[in-house]
Structures are given as structure tokens and as C-alpha cells.
Design a protein around this motif. Structure first.
Motif, short mmCIF file in Angstrom:
data_model
loop_
_atom_site.label_atom_id
_atom_site.label_comp_id
_atom_site.label_asym_id
_atom_site.label_seq_id
_atom_site.Cartn_x
_atom_site.Cartn_y
_atom_site.Cartn_z
N GLN A 52 39.71 39.96 52.22
CA GLN A 52 40.59 38.99 51.56
C GLN A 52 39.84 37.69 51.30
OE1 GLN A 52 43.54 39.56 50.49
NE2 GLN A 52 44.55 37.59 50.18
N GLY A 53 39.03 37.27 52.28
CA GLY A 53 38.22 36.07 52.09
C GLY A 53 37.25 36.23 50.94
N LEU A 54 36.63 37.41 50.84
CA LEU A 54 35.71 37.69 49.73
C LEU A 54 36.46 37.67 48.40
CD1 LEU A 54 32.92 38.61 48.66
CD2 LEU A 54 33.66 40.97 49.06
N SER A 55 37.67 38.24 48.38
CA SER A 55 38.47 38.25 47.15
C SER A 55 38.83 36.83 46.72
CB SER A 55 39.75 39.07 47.36
OG SER A 55 39.45 40.41 47.65
N VAL A 56 39.19 36.01 47.69
CA VAL A 56 39.52 34.61 47.38
C VAL A 56 38.30 33.89 46.83
CG1 VAL A 56 40.18 32.38 48.38
CG2 VAL A 56 41.41 34.47 49.04
N LEU A 57 37.14 34.10 47.47
CA LEU A 57 35.91 33.44 47.03
C LEU A 57 35.52 33.86 45.62
CD1 LEU A 57 33.46 31.66 47.63
CD2 LEU A 57 32.35 33.67 48.66
N THR A 58 35.52 35.19 45.37
CA THR A 58 35.17 35.66 44.02
C THR A 58 36.20 35.22 42.99
OG1 THR A 58 36.24 37.80 44.47
CG2 THR A 58 33.86 37.66 44.83
N GLY A 59 37.47 35.12 43.43
CA GLY A 59 38.52 34.65 42.53
C GLY A 59 38.31 33.20 42.13
N VAL A 60 37.91 32.38 43.10
CA VAL A 60 37.63 30.97 42.81
C VAL A 60 36.47 30.85 41.82
CG1 VAL A 60 36.76 28.81 43.81
CG2 VAL A 60 38.56 30.09 44.98
N ILE A 61 35.41 31.65 42.05
CA ILE A 61 34.24 31.62 41.16
C ILE A 61 34.63 32.09 39.76
CG2 ILE A 61 31.93 32.56 40.72
CD1 ILE A 61 31.63 32.82 43.78
N ARG A 62 35.43 33.17 39.69
CA ARG A 62 35.89 33.68 38.39
C ARG A 62 36.70 32.63 37.63
NH1 ARG A 62 39.64 38.21 38.76
NH2 ARG A 62 39.58 38.14 36.50
N ASN A 63 37.61 31.97 38.35
CA ASN A 63 38.43 30.93 37.72
C ASN A 63 37.58 29.78 37.23
OD1 ASN A 63 40.83 32.32 38.12
ND2 ASN A 63 41.27 31.33 40.08
N LYS A 64 36.56 29.44 38.01
CA LYS A 64 35.66 28.35 37.62
C LYS A 64 34.89 28.72 36.35
CE LYS A 64 33.91 24.28 38.83
NZ LYS A 64 34.74 23.09 39.05
N ILE A 65 34.37 29.96 36.32
CA ILE A 65 33.64 30.43 35.13
C ILE A 65 34.55 30.47 33.92
CG2 ILE A 65 32.50 32.45 34.12
CD1 ILE A 65 31.42 33.08 36.94
N THR A 66 35.77 30.99 34.12
CA THR A 66 36.74 31.07 33.03
C THR A 66 37.08 29.69 32.51
OG1 THR A 66 37.69 33.06 34.04
CG2 THR A 66 39.00 31.97 32.35
N ALA A 67 37.29 28.75 33.42
CA ALA A 67 37.63 27.38 33.02
C ALA A 67 36.50 26.74 32.22
CB ALA A 67 37.96 26.54 34.25
N LEU A 68 35.25 26.97 32.65
CA LEU A 68 34.10 26.37 31.98
C LEU A 68 33.86 26.98 30.61
CD1 LEU A 68 31.57 26.08 34.97
CD2 LEU A 68 32.73 24.20 33.80
N LEU A 69 34.01 28.31 30.50
CA LEU A 69 33.68 28.99 29.25
C LEU A 69 34.84 29.04 28.25
CD1 LEU A 69 31.62 32.02 30.65
CD2 LEU A 69 30.75 29.92 29.61
N LEU A 70 36.07 29.09 28.75
CA LEU A 70 37.22 29.21 27.85
C LEU A 70 38.06 27.95 27.74
CD1 LEU A 70 38.60 32.79 28.66
CD2 LEU A 70 36.90 32.11 26.95
N GLY A 71 37.94 27.07 28.72
CA GLY A 71 38.79 25.89 28.70
C GLY A 71 40.19 26.22 29.17
N THR A 72 41.08 25.23 29.12
CA THR A 72 42.43 25.42 29.64
C THR A 72 43.23 26.42 28.81
OG1 THR A 72 43.13 23.49 28.34
CG2 THR A 72 42.54 23.11 30.64
N GLU A 73 43.04 26.40 27.48
CA GLU A 73 43.80 27.30 26.62
C GLU A 73 43.43 28.75 26.88
OE1 GLU A 73 43.73 28.48 21.98
OE2 GLU A 73 44.15 26.35 22.36
#
Length: 489
Positions: free
Chosen positions: A23-44
Motif C-alpha cells: 500500500q505504501g508503494l502504491s501511494v508513493l507511485t501514485g504521488v509520482i504519477r500525479n506529479k508527472i501528470t500535473a507537470l505534463l498535462l496541467g490541471t485540465e
């Protein structure tokens, strides 16, 4: 008896440790994924990905008939009896229903993609996105059925590996596709993640119970017979789906109320505070569905063993959770600015109050699973419905008299009432009860967490930290010693 108790304690701790790590690994990878998504796609782009993914998950749950949950009970019961033929037959029934739910999911998506687009988007035409997402529903349906087989047979290591592969695979898929294809990659990402998860799941489940799809007609008769055998299982699954739908409705009502009485900022702060508490506590709760429920289902006809499993699981969960909640209350003022921003600081008192809710939830969840393990779908739905009504009432009253912090206290009161009602119901209906020792132990652990929470109201910084740290250390030492004592006796 002591040897059996020792074995159960070790098993509970072992799998809580395994699934907490995953679960900790899932949370960590989820945070990284969200960060990448936010940087590459923006809020929209991030909003679009979240909306499409949420919609697909909802449709999967609605058309999946709760097989990932209800199938566990049947398989576990056969395993406990040592009935290998029964295990294979149950697996075949689950797989037949899995194919049916996969077809239903795809059909619903194809027939309603334009309507879903109008419901979820107010701009542009995204109907093609939903149409192309239909394969994901089939993949998720297959995953759900095969997961039920693995849980029922208690293949915990396999389940842990699958979750790890899914978490890492999701990150490996998301980053390069978003980098090269931008928003056009959103739909392929969702489908590919579903595919990777399904392939990892069937790799282990097919090795555990070899599929006999080609032998269905010869060995088990017509499809109609297979589907008929699975109806009792689907009945329990539908109860789980109905309860989940009621839970979603209650969350919607709560957020709508906070938006009307407050504003969108209030909703955002409430969501952030609750999310932090449930994510942190989820490190301990994550093993309940994968480990505790199959163990409970395996002994569903033995009241004495059910009572033992329920009491042992509650003891260990409280022992591990209480020091974590003490630390959570202390550290949340540091965590919030790191994960969010200074704008979310108003969510800190609410999150701290919600830590008390998690203690009540830790005592309540093992009780709630008993009704599902017994297949008592009617009483389960009624009690869940009552629970959500109490939750809504608790948040409304709490917000009215205590603002955002009051919602956390209201949630705690609601879960305390749910625990009381469920415990009384189990005693009357099945003759089950928590040990007096367990009740006093819960009171002690809850008392220490409440004391740490009370220390947050001390105005002097050094005194507040010293008192909070001191109680947390006492709670940790007490929990460790209690656990060691329980393992020895």
C-alpha cells in the motif's frame, strides 16, 4: 489453544506488514504519477484523466456484481473443507459469471457512451473516449473474478506481487506515453494499466486453479446451470455493490451540504483532511479484505471460530494503528504543507479529529465483515444504510456547531454509534461478542489517542510537542509490549 492463537496473531501481523508495504508503494507511485501528470498535462489534462478513470471504475463496480468480494466466500469455504473438486467448480462458476459481467460492462459502455459524455462533460465531445474505454471494463471484470479466486485460496503472496506489479506498471506506462502523446495518451494509459493488472492476475490464478473453459459443457453442463449455481454468490455481491453505492451517495450528500453551507474551499479542505487520515490508516486496513475476510469466510459456519478471528483481528489492528494515529496527529501540521500547500492548513484540525474516527473504524470493520462472511446480505445492507445516515447526520451536526473541525468529531461519533449498533446486532443475531478484555483494551488505546489529540490545544509550542511526543512514546511502548505478551500467551 495458545498455539493456535499464536499462529493467528503471527499470520495477521505478517500480512498486515506485507500489504502495508505494498500500500505504501502504491501511494508513493501514485504521488509520482500525479506529479508527472500535473507537470505534463496541467490541471485540465489531470482533471480529464481523473474523470475518465473515475467513471470507468464506477461502471466496473456497477456491472461487476461484486464478484471480487462475494466469490471469495464460496472458494474459501471449499478450501477449508479440503474439497478440491468444490474449489475447481466454484472457480469455474466465478469465471462463467466473470465472462458474463465483462460482456455486460462492454455492452453498457457501448450503448450509453454518448449519454455518459453528456453527464460528465459540459464542453467538447468526449464520447469516443468512453467508447474506446469499453475494453478496460472487460479487462477489469476478468481481474475481479480471478482476484476472488486468489483471495479465497489465501494466495496472499501472489496478491501482493500483483499489487506491486500494478503499481510499478502504472507508473512505467504513464510517464513515457504522456511525454510523447500528451492528452491523446489518456485512454490508452487506462486500458493498458487494466491489461497489465489482468495479465499479472491471471498468471497466478491460472497457475493456482487451471481453467477448464473448454470442458464446461461436458463436465458441468450448460451455461444456464453454471449461471444458476452462481446466483447465491451474486446475491451477496449485489449487497456489497448496493452498500458501496449508498456510500458514494452519502459522500455526495456530505459534500453538497458543505458546499451549500460553506463553499468549494470548505469541500476541498474536508476532502483533503479525510483523504490524509484514511490513506494513513489504510496502511493497516489494507489487509482486511485480502487476508481477514477470506479467513472469516472459511469458518463462516463455526460461530466460535468467527468470534476468535474477529477478536484477534480487532486486537492486532488496534495495537498497530494506535501509535500510528498518535504520530499522525503530531506530524500532520508538517505533512500538509509538504503534500499540498499552506492554503490547506485549515484542514489540519479536521484531519487530527478524523484520526479518532480511524480508531473507531479499526474496531468496527472486523465486526462488519462478519455479516458478509455469513452471507447475511439483507442485514448487511440495512446496517450499512443506517451507518451512512449516521455519518451524514454526524457531519451536518458537527459542521453546524464546530465548523470544519466539528465534521471530524461528528465522523468519530457516527463510527462510535455504528460500532455499538453492529456489536449489538451481532450479539443478538449470531451470539457473537467482543471479549471484555478487548473492550477495555480499546478504551485504553482510544484514551491515549484522545490524549494526544487534546494536547494539540495546548498553546505553548514546546509544551504541546513534549506532551504529544511523550504520550506517543507511551502508546508505542505499551502496544509493543502488549503484542509481545499476546504472542507468548
Amino acid at each position: 489453544m495458545n498455539s493456535e492463537k499464536n499462529h493467528i496473531y503471527k499470520q495477521i501481523i505478517k500480512y498486515i506488514g506485507i500489504f502495508s508495504s505494498i500500500q505504501g508503494l502504491s501511494v508513493l507511485t501514485g504521488v509520482i504519477r500525479n506529479k508527472i501528470t500535473a507537470l505534463l498535462l496541467g490541471t485540465e489534462g489531470m482533471g480529464m484523466m481523473s474523470l475518465l478513470n473515475t467513471t470507468v471504475i464506477f461502471m466496473s463496480q456497477a456491472t461487476g456484481l461484486g464478484l471480487s468480494f462475494s466469490g471469495v466466500r464460496e472458494i474459501a469455504a471449499c478450501k477449508e473443507r479440503g474439497d478440491q473438486e468444490g474449489v475447481e467448480r466454484c472457480a469455474t462458476v466465478i469465471r462463467a459469471w466473470t465472462i458474463l459481467t465483462a460482456i455486460i460492462g462492454v455492452a453498457v459502455c457501448i450503448l450509453s457512451f454518448k449519454w455518459i459524455d453528456k453527464l460528465t462533460f459540459t464542453w467538447g465531445d468526449h464520447s469516443l473516449h468512453y467508447l474506446l474505454l469499453s475494453p478496460a471494463l472487460a479487462l477489469m471484470a476478468i481481474t475481479a473474478g480471478e482476484t476472488a479466486i486468489l483471495k479465497g485460496l489465501h494466495r496472499m503472496k501472489a496478491l501482493a506481487v500483483i499489487q506491486m506489479v500494478a503499481a510499478v506498471g502504472a507508473l512505467a506506462i504513464t510517464a513515457p506515453l504522456l511525454y510523447f502523446f500528451d492528452q491523446a495518451a489518456i485512454v490508452p494509459i487506462i486500458v493498458l494499466i487494466a491489461l497489465v493488472t489482468m495479465l499479472a492476475t491471471i498468471f497466478y490464478s491460472f497457475a493456482t486453479v487451471r481453467p477448464r473453459l473448454g470442458d464446461w459443457r461436458r463436465v458441468y453442463g450448460r451455461w444456464k446451470k453454471l449461471i444458476g449455481e452462481g446466483r447465491p454468490m451474486v446475491k451477496v455481491g449485489l449487497a456489497f455493490v448496493t452498500a458501496a453505492a449508498m456510500g458514494s451517495a452519502s459522500e455526495l450528500i456530505i459534500r453538497a451540504y458543505l458546499n451549500v453551507e460553506g463553499d468549494l474551499d470548505t469541500v476541498g479542505l474536508y476532502n483533503a483532511g479525510y483523504l490524509l487520515a484514511i490513506t494513513y490508516a489504510g496502511l493497516i486496513f489494507s489487509s482486511l479484505e485480502s487476508d481477514y475476510y477470506p479467513r472469516l469466510s472459511a469458518v463462516s459456519n463455526d460461530i466460535t471460530k468467527i468470534n476468535e478471528q474477529m477478536n484477534y483481528q480487532t486486537e492486532v489492528t488496534l495495537t498497530l494503528l494506535s501509535p500510528l494515529m498518535c504520530a499522525f496527529i503530531l506530524l500532520i501540521p508538517v505533512i500538509v504543507p509538504l503534500l499540498f500547500s499552506q492554503k490547506f492548513n485549515d484542514a489540519i484540525p479536521m484531519a487530527q479529529a478524523t484520526a479518532l474516527t480511524m480508531m473507531c473504524k479499526a474496531a468496527c470493520l472486523p465486526v462488519s465483515y462478519v455479516m458478509l462472511a455469513k452471507g447475511d446480505s439483507k442485514i448487511y445492507i440495512r446496517l450499512e444504510g443506517l451507518s451512512y445516515i449516521m455519518t451524514i447526520a454526524g457531519v451536518i451536526v458537527g459542521y453546524k456547531y464546530g465548523g470544519l473541525t466539528g465534521t471530524g468529531i461528528g465522523l468519530t461519533a457516527a463510527y462510535a454509534m455504528e460500532l455499538t449498533v453492529n456489536s449489538i446486532c451481532l450479539r443478538i443475531r449470531y451470539g457473537l461478542k467482543q471479549k471484555a478484555k478487548l473492550i477495555s483494551y480499546f478504551a485504553i488505546q482510544m484514551g491515549m489517542v484522545v490524549a494526544v489529540y487534546a494536547s494539540t490545544y495546548i498553546h505553548h509550542d514546546i509544551t504541546r510537542w513534549c506532551v504529544g511526543i511523550g504520550i506517543t512514546v507511551i502508546c508505542t511502548v505499551y502496544s509493543v509490549k502488549y503484542l509481545k505478551f499476546s504472542l507468548r500467551h
